[in-house]
Scaffold this active site. Structure first.
Site, mmCIF file in Angstrom:
data_model
loop_
_atom_site.group_PDB
_atom_site.id
_atom_site.type_symbol
_atom_site.label_atom_id
_atom_site.label_comp_id
_atom_site.label_asym_id
_atom_site.label_seq_id
_atom_site.Cartn_x
_atom_site.Cartn_y
_atom_site.Cartn_z
ATOM 1 N N HIS A 1 0.836 -1.206 0.000
ATOM 2 C CA HIS A 1 0.000 0.000 0.000
ATOM 3 C C HIS A 1 0.877 1.266 0.000
ATOM 4 O O HIS A 1 0.726 2.147 -0.849
ATOM 5 C CB HIS A 1 -0.910 -0.023 1.240
ATOM 6 C CG HIS A 1 -1.796 1.177 1.365
ATOM 7 N ND1 HIS A 1 -3.122 1.164 1.000
ATOM 8 C CD2 HIS A 1 -1.559 2.445 1.814
ATOM 9 C CE1 HIS A 1 -3.650 2.358 1.215
ATOM 10 N NE2 HIS A 1 -2.724 3.159 1.720
ATOM 11 N N GLU A 2 1.799 1.321 0.946
ATOM 12 C CA GLU A 2 2.643 2.527 1.050
ATOM 13 C C GLU A 2 3.559 2.656 -0.160
ATOM 14 O O GLU A 2 3.883 3.770 -0.580
ATOM 15 C CB GLU A 2 3.436 2.521 2.361
ATOM 16 C CG GLU A 2 2.588 2.468 3.640
ATOM 17 C CD GLU A 2 1.494 3.529 3.763
ATOM 18 O OE1 GLU A 2 1.638 4.615 3.163
ATOM 19 O OE2 GLU A 2 0.471 3.269 4.451
ATOM 20 N N HIS B 1 1.797 4.623 -2.709
ATOM 21 C CA HIS B 1 1.911 6.071 -2.465
ATOM 22 C C HIS B 1 3.288 6.570 -2.909
ATOM 23 O O HIS B 1 3.421 7.630 -3.524
ATOM 24 C CB HIS B 1 1.767 6.377 -0.971
ATOM 25 C CG HIS B 1 0.361 6.292 -0.455
ATOM 26 N ND1 HIS B 1 -0.655 7.058 -0.959
ATOM 27 C CD2 HIS B 1 -0.189 5.548 0.548
ATOM 28 C CE1 HIS B 1 -1.784 6.786 -0.286
ATOM 29 N NE2 HIS B 1 -1.522 5.873 0.628
ATOM 30 N N GLU C 1 -4.752 7.670 -2.824
ATOM 31 C CA GLU C 1 -5.272 6.360 -2.418
ATOM 32 C C GLU C 1 -5.594 5.477 -3.628
ATOM 33 O O GLU C 1 -5.570 4.253 -3.521
ATOM 34 C CB GLU C 1 -6.504 6.522 -1.525
ATOM 35 C CG GLU C 1 -6.189 7.045 -0.124
ATOM 36 C CD GLU C 1 -5.226 6.165 0.669
ATOM 37 O OE1 GLU C 1 -5.273 4.928 0.525
ATOM 38 O OE2 GLU C 1 -4.408 6.717 1.419
HETATM 39 ZN ZN ZN Z 1 -2.898 5.201 2.040
#
Ligand code: ZN
Length: 500
Positions: free
Chosen positions: A265-266, A269, A295
């Site tokens: 997830h990170e 980003h 997101e």
């Molecule tokens: Zn996030």
């Protein structure tokens, strides 16, 4: 005009330096700082925020924007110069309404709030956080009042994270989605045992989790020469330029997906931040455009890629190498285990289906809080009652309930809906990507991500902060944000997993 534009860029360079310097302080607070450092850090953060605020709201910036108005109008809307002037004007006009003292006060309260929250969450005692939270809400009320008249006092807070998108628009999206999610959660609930997540529960060492996560982050395209991966209480990404992007994760020794999926997830980003156009360095166009767009990137890599069968066709052997105890767990069993859907307490560990309800609950609750319909002292009870209504379970304590998220302690009210808007958009991006890159799924199966990343670079990353979500959506997928493809994706994936 050249001279005026140069002068504006000079102002922005200092503003961005101050902004990123305060991000360094924030990163350090979350990863390294001893608890004793809280007060000094709060003061330092407040000073930097105030200085940055004063810089961008200086009369000089206002005059330069006036002088550049005609030039901006003569340019193509999408061009770098027009966008730089437009986004600076948007930020200037927004921030000039807010007193610098209030900005400093919010930054200070946020830095102190996080320490109060940490203690309250550790002890699972909401009362330890209550007064800090009340103060943060009061300050953010004052902030919102600067934008009166507004349709909804929550709108100025939402606008901080999602420029140009308001409560009415978001609630229209969620109103369509919510009954569909409730229906799917109920259908899965009838057949809960169809998927077993036993294999991903057990004992997994921190070292193996971090080593495996690091390899995957690198394969996806995270550049460790221009970034770091560390540990923190709550996973997050921050950046100090496109060449220095920091991600964090946390490990749970008894639940494998937590650390791994947080890293993916990170990384999503971070890929966005590292992919920002280098030409935008030290300008307001650097970095990500909005939290929902951010997101859409993190949720894309985490869920659409990281929780897919093709992904694990490639990574299953490496998984076994890192976790020999999973030797007897075949690929399909593992794929099913990391996609088990069931009502659970913690948002960041939630599966793709129930996740949306975690978000809608927070969105509605924040709206009620700021409109005075829920008082701070009532939060734990209201949280638990709504949680039961939406997910059918009652948190056993505040740490598993109202205290679980870091956001409110940092004055981040209005941020939550972007997780779901981003998830919705991620599916629209994926559908478009597969249309334009028909071999995408096979590439995932082969552990090759450069073309998929390249597509995102082209459609999303290179634009920096130029476009709002509605503008970017038109340009990247040829239409507005639409929850239906997201729901179709969930129905197809989980319908198959649960035999619905
Ligand atoms: Zn996030």
């Amino acid at each position: 005009m050249e001279e005026k534009l140069r002068a504006l860029k000079d102002e922005l360079a200092v503003y961005m330096d101050l902004y990123y310097a305060s991000a360094v302080l924030g990163w350090d607070q979350e990863t390294n700082m001893p608890p004793g450092g809280a007060q000094a850090r709060a003061d330092q953060g407040a000073t930097l925020s105030e200085l940055a605020h004063r810089r961008i709201t200086d009369d000089k910036v206002g005059r330069l924007l006036d002088d550049l108005k005609a030039y901006e109008e003569s340019l193509d809307y999408d061009s770098d110069d027009a966008s730089l002037i437009r986004i600076t004007r948007r930020e200037y006009e927004k921030r000039v309404k807010v007193p610098a003292e209030l900005v400093a006060e919010i930054a200070r309260a946020g830095a102190l709030g996080i320490e109060a929250w940490k203690e309250a969450r550790t002890k699972s005692e909401f009362s330890l956080f209550e007064s800090a939270l009340q103060k943060l809400i009061d300050l953010k009320m004052q902030y919102a009042e600067c934008f009166a008249p507004y349709e909804n006092i929550y709108d100025p807070l939402l606008d901080e994270f999602e420029p140009g998108v308001d409560y009415a628009q978001i609630s229209a999206v969620f109103a369509g989605l919510k009954p569909e999610l409730v229906k799917l959660v109920a259908a899965i609930g009838e057949n809960l045992d169809a998927v077993d997540d036993g294999p991903v529960r057990g004992e997994f060492t921190d070292e193996s989790q971090m080593a495996f996560g690091r390899i995957i982050a690198k394969d996806l395209g995270f550049d460790f020469e221009r970034g770091r991966l560390d540990l923190s209480a709550h996973p997050f990404t921050t950046g100090f330029s496109h060449d220095d992007v920091r991600i964090t994760t946390r490990t749970l020794q008894d639940f494998l997906p937590s650390c791994l999926m947080s890293i993916i997830h990170e990384t999503g980003h971070a890929l966005y931040e590292q992919g920002s156009n280098p030409a935008y360095y030290r300008t307001i166009l650097a970095g990500g455009a909005s939290m929902a767009i951010h997101e859409s990137q993190s949720r894309f890599w985490e869920n659409i890629i990281g929780r897919s069968r093709p992904f694990w066709e490639h990574y299953h052997p490496l998984l076994i190498e890192h976790f020999p105890q999973l030797e007897g767990v075949d690929r399909e069993t593992f794929y099913r285990a990391i996609n088990k859907s069931y009502p659970s307490f913690i948002r960041v560990e939630a599966d793709e289906v129930t996740y949306g309800l975690h978000i809608i609950l927070r969105f509605e609750l924040e709206n009620d809080l700021f409109n005075g319909r829920v008082k701070v002292g009532e939060l734990p009870d209201v949280w638990n009652a709504r949680f039961e209504e939406y997910l059918g379970i009652v948190p056993p304590d505040d740490a598993m309930g109202v205290l679980q998220d870091v956001h409110w302690s940092q004055a981040l009210f209005g941020y939550f809906p972007d997780y779901l808007l981003g998830s919705i958009f991620s599916v629209q991006l994926w559908n478009k990507l597969k249309e334009e890159l028909p071999g995408a799924v096979d590439q995932v199966r082969a552990g090759k991500f450069d073309e998929i990343l390249g597509w995102h670079r082209q459609k999303v990353h290179r634009h920096g902060t130029k476009f709002t979500l509605p503008e970017l959506s038109e340009r990247a997928v040829g239409g507005p944000l639409d929850w239906q493809p997201y729901m179709n994706y969930l129905n197809a994936k989980f319908g198959e997993l649960y035999g619905l």
